[in-house]
Design an enzyme around this catalytic site. Structure first.
Site, PDB file in Angstrom:
ATOM      1  N   TRP A  98       0.541  -1.265  -0.010  1.00 54.54           N
ATOM      2  CA  TRP A  98      -0.080   0.052  -0.050  1.00 54.54           C
ATOM      3  C   TRP A  98       0.857   1.248   0.214  1.00 54.54           C
ATOM      4  O   TRP A  98       0.587   2.114  -0.736  1.00 54.54           O
ATOM      5  CB  TRP A  98      -1.037  -0.001   1.239  1.00 54.54           C
ATOM      6  CG  TRP A  98      -2.021  -0.945   1.063  1.00 54.54           C
ATOM      7  CD1 TRP A  98      -1.977  -2.265   2.014  1.00 54.54           C
ATOM      8  CD2 TRP A  98      -2.834  -1.284   0.024  1.00 54.54           C
ATOM      9  NE1 TRP A  98      -3.227  -2.985   1.556  1.00 54.54           N
ATOM     10  CE2 TRP A  98      -3.612  -2.578   0.383  1.00 54.54           C
ATOM     11  CE3 TRP A  98      -3.281  -0.826  -1.033  1.00 54.54           C
ATOM     12  CZ2 TRP A  98      -4.789  -3.033  -0.278  1.00 54.54           C
ATOM     13  CZ3 TRP A  98      -4.263  -1.147  -1.943  1.00 54.54           C
ATOM     14  CH2 TRP A  98      -5.074  -2.316  -1.594  1.00 54.54           C
TER      15      TRP A  98
ATOM     16  N   ASP B 151      -1.354   6.559   6.421  1.00 54.94           N
ATOM     17  CA  ASP B 151      -2.518   5.881   5.824  1.00 54.94           C
ATOM     18  C   ASP B 151      -2.662   5.002   6.819  1.00 54.94           C
ATOM     19  O   ASP B 151      -1.746   4.143   7.479  1.00 54.94           O
ATOM     20  CB  ASP B 151      -2.147   5.005   4.545  1.00 54.94           C
ATOM     21  CG  ASP B 151      -3.161   4.122   4.280  1.00 54.94           C
ATOM     22  OD1 ASP B 151      -4.023   3.889   4.895  1.00 54.94           O
ATOM     23  OD2 ASP B 151      -2.827   3.330   3.252  1.00 54.94           O
TER      24      ASP B 151
ATOM     25  N   LYS C 120     -11.913  -1.704   7.160  1.00 51.40           N
ATOM     26  CA  LYS C 120     -10.695  -2.610   7.753  1.00 51.40           C
ATOM     27  C   LYS C 120     -11.364  -2.726   8.993  1.00 51.40           C
ATOM     28  O   LYS C 120     -11.655  -3.771   9.669  1.00 51.40           O
ATOM     29  CB  LYS C 120      -9.423  -2.236   7.667  1.00 51.40           C
ATOM     30  CG  LYS C 120      -8.820  -1.877   6.423  1.00 51.40           C
ATOM     31  CD  LYS C 120      -8.674  -3.288   5.444  1.00 51.40           C
ATOM     32  CE  LYS C 120      -8.673  -2.890   4.091  1.00 51.40           C
ATOM     33  NZ  LYS C 120      -7.519  -2.262   3.443  1.00 51.40           N
TER      34      LYS C 120
HETATM   35  C1  LIG Z   1      -6.888  -1.800   2.104  1.00 52.80           C
HETATM   36  C2  LIG Z   1      -6.106  -0.772   2.159  1.00 52.80           C
HETATM   37  C3  LIG Z   1      -6.031   0.334   1.254  1.00 52.80           C
HETATM   38  C4  LIG Z   1      -6.854   0.332   0.096  1.00 52.80           C
HETATM   39  O1  LIG Z   1      -8.087   0.475   0.542  1.00 52.80           O
HETATM   40  P1  LIG Z   1      -9.320   0.826  -0.738  1.00 52.80           P
HETATM   41  O2  LIG Z   1     -10.374   1.458  -0.090  1.00 52.80           O
HETATM   42  O3  LIG Z   1      -9.583  -0.417  -1.414  1.00 52.80           O
HETATM   43  O4  LIG Z   1      -8.594   1.828  -1.624  1.00 52.80           O
HETATM   44  C5  LIG Z   1      -5.011   1.109   1.374  1.00 52.80           C
HETATM   45  N1  LIG Z   1      -3.983   1.404   2.554  1.00 52.80           N
HETATM   46  C6  LIG Z   1      -4.189   0.373   3.597  1.00 52.80           C
HETATM   47  C7  LIG Z   1      -3.168   0.258   4.474  1.00 52.80           C
HETATM   48  C8  LIG Z   1      -5.197  -0.597   3.432  1.00 52.80           C
HETATM   49  O5  LIG Z   1      -5.222  -1.720   4.277  1.00 52.80           O
END
Ligand SMILES: *Cc1c(COP(=O)(O)O)cnc(C)c1O
Length: 364
Positions: free
Chosen positions: A101, A171, A195
């Site tokens: 990511w 993030d 998540k």
């Molecule tokens: C799942 C995830 C993403 C991507 O998320 P989307 O909503 O599918 O764009 C980005 N960063 C992290 C850390 C993730 O776990």
């Protein structure tokens, strides 16, 4: 109907209390005669929902008044572009690449400016967090970017990088509300909610006000202009109303169990049960450096592909869903987010013990 223990990395398990409440309110939200899905986002009823969600999130995380809280769409992946578009004043940013990511964010940002990879753990399949105490942070960097919890590899920053005074952007998709954090250490905290907080389709952005700008390049879509979103209270257009409503319920659920300190304690207890077993058995083992282990995502392997496939399929049959590792990593991964009850982790470890016994290479 029996519910499974769902170890999915995302979309992921939600608290049963929240799902039940949503079910009860589905047809007729608090006497208004319609579901939240059917409501105008400009109605007083919905305004109360989004305002209360924001207030509860501010209380839980201790978000200072000089930070805006936005409920947006597009997933974390869209934000890989939104961040550089909004924050690159000098056109320079530093990225720490600790997983897929972070890497995707790093690659995306290159469309908008000069991007430096100032540290990475790719040399060892992202199985650790690099030492970030004295990195070559660029003099003119607009920000330093991290992915705080690496969902796929199962590592997390237990100490934030030394950004040498530069704005930290994180993030936190897979560790959002897993425990207390000091918001003031960040310029931007953002993540998709699917998540650890709610249903897919909502993204929460917490941004310090002074980072919002009036002078963005003309190419930036209005929807991705964070100042416009902030000025409009996340309602420049129709927000993801139902998702926000569920997030709000999850915030209340976390408050009801004692807030983020209590949440963290629970998460530590759960993770310890699984890691203790991984460290003390003869079949399964964890894949990352111990000091960098995530409380949320726990990857593990047997080292025998057939046996791993057998494990995943027998686990599924026994009511433990989504234990297969990420397609790029293999092995197994148990995501044990906030809403995974401790009973689920205990039951998984019991199941692993049984599997270990039944499949030992030379029993007796
Ligand atoms: C799942 C995830 C993403 C991507 O998320 P989307 O909503 O599918 O764009 C980005 N960063 C992290 C850390 C993730 O776990």
């Amino acid at each position: 109907m029996k519910r499974v223990y769902n170890f999915s990395a995302g979309p992921a398990v939600l608290p049963e209390e929240v799902l039940k409440e949503a079910q009860e309110e589905m047809m007729n939200y608090r006497g208004c005669g319609m579901s939240v899905m059917e409501m105008s986002h400009r109605s007083a009823m919905f305004k109360e929902i989004i305002d209360e969600a924001e207030a509860d999130l501010r209380e839980l995380m201790g978000i200072p008044d000089n930070y805006k809280v936005l409920f947006l769409q597009g997933g974390a992946a869209l934000h890989f572009a939104t961040i550089p578009m909004n924050l690159m004043k000098n056109g320079v940013a530093d990225y720490i690449v600790t997983g897929q990511w972070a890497k995707k964010a790093y690659v995306e940002a290159q469309k908008y400016g000069k991007v430096n990879k100032i540290a990475t753990s790719e040399d060892k399949t992202f199985s650790y967090i690099p030492d970030c105490s004295d990195l070559p942070v660029s003099e003119d960097a607009d920000y330093v970017y991290i992915c705080q919890n690496n969902t796929i590899y199962g590592t997390t920053y237990h100490t934030l990088p030394n950004t040498k005074g530069k704005t930290l952007v994180a993030d936190v998709s897979s560790c959002f509300l897993a425990g207390p954090i000091d918001v003031e250490k960040y310029g931007v905290i953002y993540g998709g909610v699917q998540k650890n907080i709610g249903p897919a389709g909502v993204q929460i952005v917490i941004i310090r006000e002074d980072l919002l700008r009036d002078d963005l390049p003309a190419y930036v879509p209005t929807m991705l202009n964070l100042k416009v979103q902030a000025d409009n209270g996340s309602m420049y257009n129709t927000p993801p109303c139902y998702g926000i409503y569920i997030c709000g319920k999850v915030f209340k659920w976390i408050k009801s169990i004692g807030g983020l300190e209590a949440m963290q304690k629970r998460n530590e207890e759960k993770a310890a049960i699984l890691y203790d077993y991984l460290d003390n058995n003869s079949m399964f083992r964890g894949t990352v450096v111990k000091k960098d282990r995530s409380l949320m995502n726990v990857p593990f392997i047997i080292g025998d592909k057939d046996l791993e496939a057998k494990f995943v399929s027998e686990a599924k049959a026994a009511g433990f869903e989504n234990l297969k590792g990420h397609r790029t990593v293999g092995g197994m991964r148990a995501s044990i987010y906030n809403a995974m009850p401790i009973e689920g982790v205990k039951a998984l470890v019991e199941f692993m013990k049984k599997f270990e016994k039944e499949n030992a290479a030379n029993p007796g």
